[in-house]
Design a protein around this motif. Sequence first.
Motif, PDB file in Angstrom:
ATOM      1  N   SER A 157       0.860  -1.180   0.000  1.00 19.66           N
ATOM      2  CA  SER A 157       0.000   0.000   0.000  1.00 19.66           C
ATOM      3  C   SER A 157       0.902   1.239   0.000  1.00 19.66           C
ATOM      4  O   SER A 157       2.108   1.136   0.270  1.00 19.66           O
ATOM      5  N   GLU A 158       0.303   2.405  -0.290  1.00 16.77           N
ATOM      6  CA  GLU A 158       1.141   3.611  -0.380  1.00 16.77           C
ATOM      7  C   GLU A 158       1.772   3.963   0.976  1.00 16.77           C
ATOM      8  O   GLU A 158       2.813   4.612   1.023  1.00 16.77           O
ATOM      9  N   ASP A 159       1.124   3.528   2.063  1.00 17.15           N
ATOM     10  CA  ASP A 159       1.726   3.807   3.369  1.00 17.15           C
ATOM     11  C   ASP A 159       2.653   2.683   3.839  1.00 17.15           C
ATOM     12  O   ASP A 159       2.987   2.599   5.025  1.00 17.15           O
ATOM     13  N   GLY A 160       3.075   1.808   2.905  1.00 18.76           N
ATOM     14  CA  GLY A 160       4.155   0.874   3.209  1.00 18.76           C
ATOM     15  C   GLY A 160       3.758  -0.459   3.813  1.00 18.76           C
ATOM     16  O   GLY A 160       4.627  -1.269   4.152  1.00 18.76           O
ATOM     17  N   LYS A 161       2.444  -0.707   3.936  1.00 16.15           N
ATOM     18  CA  LYS A 161       2.032  -2.046   4.404  1.00 16.15           C
ATOM     19  C   LYS A 161       2.232  -3.041   3.267  1.00 16.15           C
ATOM     20  O   LYS A 161       2.100  -2.708   2.101  1.00 16.15           O
ATOM     21  N   GLU A 162       2.545  -4.293   3.624  1.00 13.34           N
ATOM     22  CA  GLU A 162       2.702  -5.285   2.572  1.00 13.34           C
ATOM     23  C   GLU A 162       1.899  -6.548   2.868  1.00 13.34           C
ATOM     24  O   GLU A 162       1.551  -6.818   4.024  1.00 13.34           O
ATOM     25  N   ALA A 163       1.566  -7.281   1.842  1.00 13.37           N
ATOM     26  CA  ALA A 163       0.818  -8.535   1.999  1.00 13.37           C
ATOM     27  C   ALA A 163       1.134  -9.451   0.833  1.00 13.37           C
ATOM     28  O   ALA A 163       1.498  -8.992  -0.245  1.00 13.37           O
ATOM     29  N   ARG A 164       1.011 -10.755   1.071  1.00 13.31           N
ATOM     30  CA  ARG A 164       1.231 -11.711  -0.012  1.00 13.31           C
ATOM     31  C   ARG A 164       0.174 -12.811   0.046  1.00 13.31           C
ATOM     32  O   ARG A 164      -0.458 -13.034   1.084  1.00 13.31           O
ATOM     33  N   ALA A 165      -0.010 -13.486  -1.055  1.00 15.92           N
ATOM     34  CA  ALA A 165      -0.887 -14.664  -1.092  1.00 15.92           C
ATOM     35  C   ALA A 165      -0.255 -15.682  -2.016  1.00 15.92           C
ATOM     36  O   ALA A 165       0.460 -15.329  -2.957  1.00 15.92           O
ATOM     37  N   ALA A 166      -0.508 -16.945  -1.722  1.00 16.84           N
ATOM     38  CA  ALA A 166       0.089 -18.070  -2.454  1.00 16.84           C
ATOM     39  C   ALA A 166       1.613 -18.005  -2.329  1.00 16.84           C
ATOM     40  O   ALA A 166       2.132 -17.409  -1.374  1.00 16.84           O
ATOM     41  N   GLY A 167       2.319 -18.644  -3.246  1.00 14.18           N
ATOM     42  CA  GLY A 167       3.783 -18.623  -3.186  1.00 14.18           C
ATOM     43  C   GLY A 167       4.354 -19.677  -2.259  1.00 14.18           C
ATOM     44  O   GLY A 167       5.513 -19.603  -1.866  1.00 14.18           O
ATOM     45  N   GLY A 168       3.572 -20.663  -1.908  1.00 16.19           N
ATOM     46  CA  GLY A 168       4.030 -21.677  -0.962  1.00 16.19           C
ATOM     47  C   GLY A 168       4.687 -22.872  -1.637  1.00 16.19           C
ATOM     48  O   GLY A 168       5.183 -23.761  -0.966  1.00 16.19           O
ATOM     49  N   GLY A 169       4.674 -22.898  -2.950  1.00 11.07           N
ATOM     50  CA  GLY A 169       5.255 -24.045  -3.644  1.00 11.07           C
ATOM     51  C   GLY A 169       4.218 -25.132  -3.899  1.00 11.07           C
ATOM     52  O   GLY A 169       3.084 -25.031  -3.455  1.00 11.07           O
ATOM     53  N   PRO A 170       4.659 -26.193  -4.583  1.00 11.25           N
ATOM     54  CA  PRO A 170       3.740 -27.225  -5.056  1.00 11.25           C
ATOM     55  C   PRO A 170       2.965 -27.929  -3.940  1.00 11.25           C
ATOM     56  O   PRO A 170       1.798 -28.244  -4.111  1.00 11.25           O
ATOM     57  N   ILE A 171       3.614 -28.166  -2.794  1.00 12.86           N
ATOM     58  CA  ILE A 171       2.936 -28.930  -1.743  1.00 12.86           C
ATOM     59  C   ILE A 171       1.793 -28.106  -1.157  1.00 12.86           C
ATOM     60  O   ILE A 171       0.776 -28.629  -0.741  1.00 12.86           O
ATOM     61  N   LEU A 172       1.978 -26.795  -1.151  1.00 11.46           N
ATOM     62  CA  LEU A 172       1.010 -25.919  -0.503  1.00 11.46           C
ATOM     63  C   LEU A 172       0.022 -25.301  -1.496  1.00 11.46           C
ATOM     64  O   LEU A 172      -0.509 -24.216  -1.281  1.00 11.46           O
ATOM     65  N   GLY A 173      -0.226 -26.037  -2.589  1.00  9.05           N
ATOM     66  CA  GLY A 173      -1.378 -25.750  -3.434  1.00  9.05           C
ATOM     67  C   GLY A 173      -1.353 -24.496  -4.279  1.00  9.05           C
ATOM     68  O   GLY A 173      -2.371 -23.833  -4.391  1.00  9.05           O
ATOM     69  N   ASP A 174      -0.210 -24.173  -4.917  1.00 11.34           N
ATOM     70  CA  ASP A 174      -0.217 -23.056  -5.872  1.00 11.34           C
ATOM     71  C   ASP A 174      -0.765 -23.536  -7.220  1.00 11.34           C
ATOM     72  O   ASP A 174      -0.026 -23.700  -8.194  1.00 11.34           O
ATOM     73  N   TRP A 175      -2.074 -23.719  -7.268  1.00 10.99           N
ATOM     74  CA  TRP A 175      -2.659 -24.382  -8.447  1.00 10.99           C
ATOM     75  C   TRP A 175      -2.696 -23.525  -9.703  1.00 10.99           C
ATOM     76  O   TRP A 175      -2.952 -24.018 -10.785  1.00 10.99           O
ATOM     77  N   GLY A 176      -2.456 -22.233  -9.548  1.00 12.37           N
ATOM     78  CA  GLY A 176      -2.416 -21.377 -10.731  1.00 12.37           C
ATOM     79  C   GLY A 176      -1.036 -21.290 -11.362  1.00 12.37           C
ATOM     80  O   GLY A 176      -0.870 -20.721 -12.438  1.00 12.37           O
ATOM     81  N   SER A 177      -0.039 -21.858 -10.718  1.00 14.28           N
ATOM     82  CA  SER A 177       1.332 -21.804 -11.231  1.00 14.28           C
ATOM     83  C   SER A 177       1.498 -22.734 -12.430  1.00 14.28           C
ATOM     84  O   SER A 177       0.652 -23.601 -12.684  1.00 14.28           O
ATOM     85  N   GLY A 178       2.611 -22.568 -13.146  1.00 12.98           N
ATOM     86  CA  GLY A 178       2.903 -23.464 -14.255  1.00 12.98           C
ATOM     87  C   GLY A 178       2.992 -24.906 -13.776  1.00 12.98           C
ATOM     88  O   GLY A 178       2.462 -25.821 -14.411  1.00 12.98           O
ATOM     89  N   TYR A 179       3.637 -25.096 -12.620  1.00 17.65           N
ATOM     90  CA  TYR A 179       3.686 -26.443 -12.046  1.00 17.65           C
ATOM     91  C   TYR A 179       2.278 -26.957 -11.783  1.00 17.65           C
ATOM     92  O   TYR A 179       1.940 -28.095 -12.110  1.00 17.65           O
ATOM     93  N   GLY A 180       1.447 -26.115 -11.167  1.00 12.00           N
ATOM     94  CA  GLY A 180       0.083 -26.531 -10.804  1.00 12.00           C
ATOM     95  C   GLY A 180      -0.732 -26.927 -12.026  1.00 12.00           C
ATOM     96  O   GLY A 180      -1.402 -27.970 -12.042  1.00 12.00           O
TER      97      GLY A 180
END
Lengths: 369, 369
Positions: A181-204
Motif C-alpha cells: 500500500s502507499e503507506d508501506g504495508k505489505e501482503a502476499r498470497a500463495a507462493g508456498g510451492g507445489p505442496i502448498l497448493g499453488d494451483w495457478g502456477s505453471g507447475y500446478g
Amino acid sequence: MADRGFGHSHSIPVNSGTNEVEGNFSLEEDEARQNGDGPNVVLGLDGGTTSTVCVCLPLMADPNDLPDPLPLLARAVSGCSNYNSVGENAAKETLEQVITEALTKSGSNWSAVRAVCLGVSGVNHPTDQEKILKWLRDIFPSHVKVYVQNDAVAALASGTMGKLHGCVLVAGTGSIAYGFSEDGKEARAAGGGPILGDWGSGYGIAAQALTAVIRANDGRGSQTMLTSRILKALGLSSPDELIGWTYEDRSWARIAALVPEVVSCAEAGDQIAHNILTEAVKELALSVKAVVERLRLCGEDSTGSFPVVMVGGVLETKRAWDIGNEVVIYIKKFFPNAQPIRPKVEPAVGAALLAFNFLMKESEVNKHS
Amino acid sequence: MADRGFGHSHSIPVNSGTNEVEGNFSLEEDEARQNGDGPNVVLGLDGGTTSTVCVCLPLMADPNDLPDPLPLLARAVSGCSNYNSVGENAAKETLEQVITEALTKSGSNWSAVRAVCLGVSGVNHPTDQEKILKWLRDIFPSHVKVYVQNDAVAALASGTMGKLHGCVLVAGTGSIAYGFSEDGKEARAAGGGPILGDWGSGYGIAAQALTAVIRANDGRGSQTMLTSRILKALGLSSPDELIGWTYEDRSWARIAALVPEVVSCAEAGDQIAHNILTEAVKELALSVKAVVERLRLCGEDSTGSFPVVMVGGVLETKRAWDIGNEVVIYIKKFFPNAQPIRPKVEPAVGAALLAFNFLMKESEVNKHS
C-alpha cells in the motif's frame, strides 16, 4: 524472478561496456566513491530457482525522472541462488560469481558499488531475509547498502519502475501475489510451492494435466487430448510410463514446461484442458484479490485505481487461449479500475531500481536527521 | 506395503525359532531340498518407501486349506527398497540384507528357499518388474522361483489369503486401487504419487490441510482449526513458517503423518477438515469403482459379490471420523454386495502366500504337461 518462464531467456537490451554517466550525485556519502574509473553504481539481483541475474545501473539523479531506456551498464547470468534448492554455500557462491561478472562487464569494480538489492525466491520469513542479508554484508564493505526482498517484490518494481505500490502477480513455475500500500504495508498470497497448493502456477497447471491423463487412463476420468499431446511431448508410449517419469527428476520446472501443451489442447477444444486453465485463472485472480483486499488498494468501494504488475511465463503465453488476459478480465470483475502492467524491464532491473530508491530514501532521512 | 501406516509398526505374531513343519510335499522338484536342516520355505517380501519386511513360511500342503494361525518361521525388517527413492544398488542391498536376516532368524538357509515373492512399490510398468526380477535372479540360484508384484497385489493377497481375486484399496502415505478378475485380468487406478493427484492418500489429505492453513492465513480461504492444530504439531509459531518446513525435507511420509490432526479437527466440527476428508473418501471410493468396473467384478448389474481388501493407515484410523468406514459406505452405494475385508496378516505374508500359490500352480502345470 529468473525462473518465471519455461526455459525462454529474456531478451533485455544491455548497454554493455563502459557507459560514462554523469550523475548529479546529491548524496552526502559521496566520499565512498573511492576511485574515478567509472560512475558509482547500484546492483540489482534476481535470484531464482533456475538462474540468477545481476544488472548494474549507474547512480541517477532522480528516481522520479528516470531516463528511457535505462542506461544499463551490464547484465550477467549465473545458476540457482535459492538456498532451499542448492544449500547456503552454493547459493552464496553463485551470488558472488554473478556480481563479479556484472562488475567486470560494466568496466566498474567493487568499490564503485553504493547499494545492492537482491530479489530472491525462498524469502518467506524475516529469518530468511536476515540470513541472506548477512551473506551480502559478508561480500560487500560496510558502507554499501544491502537489501533483500522476495523476488516478487523485485518483479513488482520492474513494472512500477522502482515504486513499491500496487500488486504483482507472478506465475511461472511457481506463483505468488505480493502487494504494497502507499503507506508501506505489505501482503502476499500463495507462493508456498507445489505442496502448498499453488494451483495457478505453471507447475500446478501441468501437474493437473498429468493427473487428468492418469485418470483418463485408469477409468476415473474422461478421455482427453492431453494424453496424446503430453506423451508425444515427453517421448513416452503409455500413460503408465508417466509415473516413472515424474519420479526420475523432482524438478518442478520440468513439470511446468508442459504448460504450452495444455494451452494447445484447450485451444483445440479439449474440455478438460480448458477446465484446468479456467481453474488456474480463478486461482491466480483470487490470490491478487486476497492481497488487494487486505491492503485496501482498491479503496473502500473497490473502484480505486492501482497497478497490477503481471509477470511470468504463464501470463505471457500470447496464445489464443491467453491465461494472462483471462486473469485480467477476472480481476476487473472485482476491481474495475485495476491497471494491469506488463513490465518492460526484467525483475533484476526492478531490484536495481529498488536499491536506488532505498538508497535515496536513506539519504533523505540522513539529510533531515 | 510396509509404508502404509503413519509410523506405527505392525504387531503380527511371529513364531520365531525353528518350527518343524512336516509338510506333505507333493512337488516333483523335491530334489531341490538340498539339506535336511529344516523345511523347504517360501519368502514373502513387502518393499515400501519407508521399510522392507521379509517373512518366511514353510511350504504347506494345500493353498486352499491353510492352517490358522499361519506357521510363520520368521520376520525381519529393513530400510527402504523402492529404487525410485534410494537408487538401484541401495534397494538391492536392502533386499539381500532383509532376506538373510529372515533366513537366519528362521533357522533356515538359502538352499531351503523354493520360491520368493516381492511386493514392491514403484512397480508400475513391465520394465520395472523385469528390472527387479533380475535382482532376485542374481540373488537366488536358478531353481528358485522368483516373482515380483506391485505392493498392492501383496496387500490384496493378505486379505484373500493368497487368492488373486477382488480389489484392494491401499491408502497410506500414497494410495492405489488394484484388482484381479477370476479369469486373471488385472487393473489399477491411482497410485501415481503426489504429483499425479492421489488426493485420497495420507499425503494428499495432509497436503490439502496444509494448503487450507496457508489460504486461511493469506485471505484466500476461511479460518480453520487446522491452523492451530498443525502449527502445534509441528512446533511452528506462524503459518509463514510452513513454507520453509515443507522445503526442509521432501519426504512424503512426513507430510502424511499429519492426517491424525486433520481427523481430530473434523471430529471437533471444523468444516474445512471435514470437507478435505469427505473429498478423500470420494477419491478413494472412485478409484475402487474404476477398477471394479473395468474388471466387471460386480457382474453385469453391479450386484455381484467380490472382496474389497482395505489396507493402510488412512483406512485404519479407528476414530469417530472413520475414513475407512466412510469409504465402504461410498463403495456400497455403487456395489451393494461388495465384501470389505480388513486383513489379519500383513502384506509380506500376502506376498509369501502368493509365492506359495504361484509355485503350486507351476507345479500343477508341469505335472500335466
